[in-house]
Design a protein around this motif. Sequence first.
Motif, PDB file in Angstrom:
ATOM      1  N   VAL A  81       4.378 -55.199 -42.512  1.00 18.80           N
ATOM      2  CA  VAL A  81       3.059 -54.575 -42.409  1.00 18.80           C
ATOM      3  C   VAL A  81       2.217 -55.025 -43.596  1.00 18.80           C
ATOM      4  O   VAL A  81       2.734 -55.562 -44.583  1.00 18.80           O
ATOM      5  N   TYR A  82       0.916 -54.762 -43.501  1.00 19.81           N
ATOM      6  CA  TYR A  82       0.011 -54.998 -44.615  1.00 19.81           C
ATOM      7  C   TYR A  82      -0.404 -53.679 -45.275  1.00 19.81           C
ATOM      8  O   TYR A  82      -0.671 -53.641 -46.477  1.00 19.81           O
ATOM      9  N   GLN A  83      -0.485 -52.619 -44.471  1.00 20.96           N
ATOM     10  CA  GLN A  83      -0.929 -51.319 -44.959  1.00 20.96           C
ATOM     11  C   GLN A  83      -0.439 -50.253 -43.984  1.00 20.96           C
ATOM     12  O   GLN A  83      -0.423 -50.469 -42.776  1.00 20.96           O
ATOM     13  N   VAL A  84      -0.039 -49.104 -44.524  1.00 22.33           N
ATOM     14  CA  VAL A  84       0.404 -47.975 -43.703  1.00 22.33           C
ATOM     15  C   VAL A  84      -0.178 -46.699 -44.290  1.00 22.33           C
ATOM     16  O   VAL A  84      -0.127 -46.487 -45.503  1.00 22.33           O
TER      17      VAL A  84
ATOM     18  N   LYS B 197      -1.617 -52.285 -36.385  1.00 20.99           N
ATOM     19  CA  LYS B 197      -1.548 -50.889 -35.964  1.00 20.99           C
ATOM     20  C   LYS B 197      -0.185 -50.524 -35.379  1.00 20.99           C
ATOM     21  O   LYS B 197       0.402 -49.493 -35.745  1.00 20.99           O
ATOM     22  N   PHE B 198       0.357 -51.339 -34.471  1.00 23.34           N
ATOM     23  CA  PHE B 198       1.633 -50.991 -33.839  1.00 23.34           C
ATOM     24  C   PHE B 198       2.763 -50.970 -34.868  1.00 23.34           C
ATOM     25  O   PHE B 198       3.607 -50.066 -34.862  1.00 23.34           O
ATOM     26  N   ALA B 199       2.791 -51.948 -35.758  1.00 25.08           N
ATOM     27  CA  ALA B 199       3.835 -51.985 -36.785  1.00 25.08           C
ATOM     28  C   ALA B 199       3.693 -50.806 -37.741  1.00 25.08           C
ATOM     29  O   ALA B 199       4.693 -50.208 -38.172  1.00 25.08           O
ATOM     30  N   ALA B 200       2.448 -50.446 -38.078  1.00 23.52           N
ATOM     31  CA  ALA B 200       2.219 -49.301 -38.957  1.00 23.52           C
ATOM     32  C   ALA B 200       2.694 -48.011 -38.298  1.00 23.52           C
ATOM     33  O   ALA B 200       3.309 -47.154 -38.951  1.00 23.52           O
ATOM     34  N   LEU B 201       2.430 -47.849 -37.010  1.00 24.36           N
ATOM     35  CA  LEU B 201       2.875 -46.644 -36.304  1.00 24.36           C
ATOM     36  C   LEU B 201       4.399 -46.552 -36.270  1.00 24.36           C
ATOM     37  O   LEU B 201       4.963 -45.454 -36.321  1.00 24.36           O
ATOM     38  N   ALA B 202       5.077 -47.686 -36.181  1.00 23.35           N
ATOM     39  CA  ALA B 202       6.541 -47.673 -36.218  1.00 23.35           C
ATOM     40  C   ALA B 202       7.038 -47.200 -37.583  1.00 23.35           C
ATOM     41  O   ALA B 202       8.004 -46.422 -37.672  1.00 23.35           O
ATOM     42  N   GLU B 203       6.395 -47.652 -38.666  1.00 23.55           N
ATOM     43  CA  GLU B 203       6.766 -47.191 -39.999  1.00 23.55           C
ATOM     44  C   GLU B 203       6.508 -45.691 -40.146  1.00 23.55           C
ATOM     45  O   GLU B 203       7.322 -44.955 -40.714  1.00 23.55           O
ATOM     46  N   ILE B 204       5.370 -45.231 -39.657  1.00 18.48           N
ATOM     47  CA  ILE B 204       5.017 -43.813 -39.720  1.00 18.48           C
ATOM     48  C   ILE B 204       6.064 -42.971 -38.997  1.00 18.48           C
ATOM     49  O   ILE B 204       6.521 -41.936 -39.491  1.00 18.48           O
ATOM     50  N   ALA B 205       6.464 -43.415 -37.799  1.00 16.78           N
ATOM     51  CA  ALA B 205       7.450 -42.677 -37.017  1.00 16.78           C
ATOM     52  C   ALA B 205       8.782 -42.580 -37.752  1.00 16.78           C
ATOM     53  O   ALA B 205       9.500 -41.581 -37.639  1.00 16.78           O
ATOM     54  N   ALA B 206       9.121 -43.602 -38.516  1.00 18.43           N
ATOM     55  CA  ALA B 206      10.395 -43.624 -39.227  1.00 18.43           C
ATOM     56  C   ALA B 206      10.360 -42.804 -40.513  1.00 18.43           C
ATOM     57  O   ALA B 206      11.398 -42.289 -40.953  1.00 18.43           O
ATOM     58  N   LEU B 207       9.185 -42.652 -41.140  1.00 14.82           N
ATOM     59  CA  LEU B 207       9.107 -42.075 -42.475  1.00 14.82           C
ATOM     60  C   LEU B 207       8.667 -40.613 -42.505  1.00 14.82           C
ATOM     61  O   LEU B 207       9.166 -39.836 -43.333  1.00 14.82           O
ATOM     62  N   GLU B 208       7.731 -40.215 -41.658  1.00 10.80           N
ATOM     63  CA  GLU B 208       7.181 -38.865 -41.756  1.00 10.80           C
ATOM     64  C   GLU B 208       8.128 -37.860 -41.099  1.00 10.80           C
ATOM     65  O   GLU B 208       8.514 -38.025 -39.947  1.00 10.80           O
ATOM     66  N   PRO B 209       8.493 -36.773 -41.799  1.00 17.15           N
ATOM     67  CA  PRO B 209       9.504 -35.850 -41.277  1.00 17.15           C
ATOM     68  C   PRO B 209       9.028 -34.955 -40.149  1.00 17.15           C
ATOM     69  O   PRO B 209       9.841 -34.429 -39.386  1.00 17.15           O
TER      70      PRO B 209
ATOM     71  N   ASP C 199       8.815 -41.378 -52.341  1.00 18.94           N
ATOM     72  CA  ASP C 199       9.813 -42.311 -51.806  1.00 18.94           C
ATOM     73  C   ASP C 199       9.311 -42.979 -50.526  1.00 18.94           C
ATOM     74  O   ASP C 199       9.605 -44.160 -50.276  1.00 18.94           O
ATOM     75  N   ALA C 200       8.551 -42.238 -49.719  1.00 19.52           N
ATOM     76  CA  ALA C 200       7.973 -42.832 -48.510  1.00 19.52           C
ATOM     77  C   ALA C 200       6.961 -43.921 -48.873  1.00 19.52           C
ATOM     78  O   ALA C 200       6.877 -44.960 -48.203  1.00 19.52           O
ATOM     79  N   VAL C 201       6.195 -43.685 -49.929  1.00 22.98           N
ATOM     80  CA  VAL C 201       5.256 -44.710 -50.399  1.00 22.98           C
ATOM     81  C   VAL C 201       6.021 -45.959 -50.834  1.00 22.98           C
ATOM     82  O   VAL C 201       5.647 -47.093 -50.498  1.00 22.98           O
ATOM     83  N   THR C 202       7.120 -45.763 -51.542  1.00 22.73           N
ATOM     84  CA  THR C 202       7.942 -46.894 -51.973  1.00 22.73           C
ATOM     85  C   THR C 202       8.511 -47.633 -50.765  1.00 22.73           C
ATOM     86  O   THR C 202       8.570 -48.877 -50.755  1.00 22.73           O
ATOM     87  N   ALA C 203       8.924 -46.889 -49.739  1.00 31.76           N
ATOM     88  CA  ALA C 203       9.452 -47.519 -48.531  1.00 31.76           C
ATOM     89  C   ALA C 203       8.402 -48.384 -47.846  1.00 31.76           C
ATOM     90  O   ALA C 203       8.712 -49.472 -47.336  1.00 31.76           O
ATOM     91  N   VAL C 204       7.153 -47.922 -47.852  1.00 33.33           N
ATOM     92  CA  VAL C 204       6.075 -48.735 -47.273  1.00 33.33           C
ATOM     93  C   VAL C 204       5.873 -49.993 -48.098  1.00 33.33           C
ATOM     94  O   VAL C 204       5.703 -51.096 -47.543  1.00 33.33           O
ATOM     95  N   ARG C 205       5.887 -49.876 -49.404  1.00 32.68           N
ATOM     96  CA  ARG C 205       5.731 -51.053 -50.252  1.00 32.68           C
ATOM     97  C   ARG C 205       6.849 -52.068 -49.991  1.00 32.68           C
ATOM     98  O   ARG C 205       6.617 -53.281 -49.982  1.00 32.68           O
ATOM     99  N   ASN C 206       8.055 -51.573 -49.745  1.00 37.77           N
ATOM    100  CA  ASN C 206       9.159 -52.476 -49.411  1.00 37.77           C
ATOM    101  C   ASN C 206       8.918 -53.168 -48.074  1.00 37.77           C
ATOM    102  O   ASN C 206       9.221 -54.361 -47.909  1.00 37.77           O
ATOM    103  N   ALA C 207       8.356 -52.422 -47.100  1.00 34.80           N
ATOM    104  CA  ALA C 207       8.042 -53.016 -45.793  1.00 34.80           C
ATOM    105  C   ALA C 207       6.959 -54.082 -45.932  1.00 34.80           C
ATOM    106  O   ALA C 207       6.984 -55.107 -45.243  1.00 34.80           O
ATOM    107  N   ILE C 208       6.004 -53.832 -46.830  1.00 35.43           N
ATOM    108  CA  ILE C 208       4.963 -54.836 -47.090  1.00 35.43           C
ATOM    109  C   ILE C 208       5.591 -56.083 -47.717  1.00 35.43           C
ATOM    110  O   ILE C 208       5.258 -57.217 -47.353  1.00 35.43           O
ATOM    111  N   ALA C 209       6.513 -55.875 -48.642  1.00 35.58           N
ATOM    112  CA  ALA C 209       7.178 -57.009 -49.290  1.00 35.58           C
ATOM    113  C   ALA C 209       7.961 -57.848 -48.279  1.00 35.58           C
ATOM    114  O   ALA C 209       8.056 -59.077 -48.422  1.00 35.58           O
TER     115      ALA C 209
END
Length: 397
Positions: free
Chosen positions: A159-162, A316-328, A145-155
């Motif tokens: 971000v381009y990659q997380v 990088k900064f946008a990816a780190l924001a996604e990481i902070a939101a997704l990883e438990p 589900d976290a992978v899907t959330a990243v794909r949605n953020a890319i859409a």
Amino acid sequence: MRKNGPTGVETLPRPLIDVPGAPPSCRGLLVERARYEWRPADGGDPATLAEQFLAAHGLDLTDLARPATHKPTGVCGAALYVSAAAGARMIGAAAGAATPAPALPDLAVVVYGHHPSPTAPARAARPGWWLGDWRESWTPRQHADAVTAVRNAIARGDVYQVNVVGHAAARYLGDPRPALSRLGALPGARYGGTLHGAGWAIGCASPETLVEVTDGRLITRPIKGTRPATAAGRRELLASAKERAEHVMIVDLERNDLARVARTGSVRVDELFAVRRWCDLWQAESTVSAAVADGLGLADLLRATCPGGSVTGAPKFAALAEIAALEPVGRGASMGALGWVGPGRLDLGLTIRTVAADADRLHVWAGGGITWDSDPDAEVAEAAAKAAPVRALLATG
């Protein structure tokens, strides 16, 4: 701030120093002289604090372009460990969830000098090693589900990659250090080695260079793209448009990171998408280098390269924001840096394939880069494949 002196180093048995990147000719002669450990609650900028502590103990790394030579007497160099959270703190990025291993510092600097006599051969490992079952911090479905959330953020164009990372922990009994030291023997572990302190230890089997300074050049070797180490797997990796696009994206990010601290116009890609083996996996690696800018100090270099682009994403900064939101849970000792700094020599590995030990648990992390073309279930399987050799070796004690 925590400063711990090496109490009784001349009277206690001296362990063999096994820090990744330490000079091979000195490993049997190294003895700890000073230590500094930092956690976010201590305040301040860890990059600056590391540079200042080293300077206060005979290692002036305020100008990495200035020629320096290693001397066989006095201070040899220092182990440097930087957690992913410390790297984010250095650049003012989102810190992410709390670490699952709070006993570990987020920055450790250990200064070593030379001892006149070699270290005695290590004693045999003490018996009684036991490792329990691994407990994941999220289920495979939550990971997918976290992978899907990243794909949605890319859409959405956020971000381009997380890079998405999972964590697992297992209880143990016995001394973890012999098991951690064996990780360095895994095939392809360019940064195999250990570092430990009071109540914690780190074992590394990383194949990836975060940053190296050699002969006036900065070098980084980002790794992106993984397949099973079979003939078919190699062909598939080389032919994969998805893996190559993901890889080139991170190479561009690393080029930009080095350009911030390099001599103008000196950044170059020396090798692109070379396939190399780590355990039973093929991985794609590139080499990016640049001339060190005059006056570049360790603190600025750490701020330019930490956290590593291949384990964050782009931008990088946008990816780190996604990481902070997704990883438990936090990344702890993983996805940071561990290696050696000294006169005329700096070599830091990216702490992938890395294990941390606290008083009663071992911790491992593994993940992968997510792009629009990523398949959630395949990404979960890839993370498991990266962790499998490490877990198998730890189980043998």
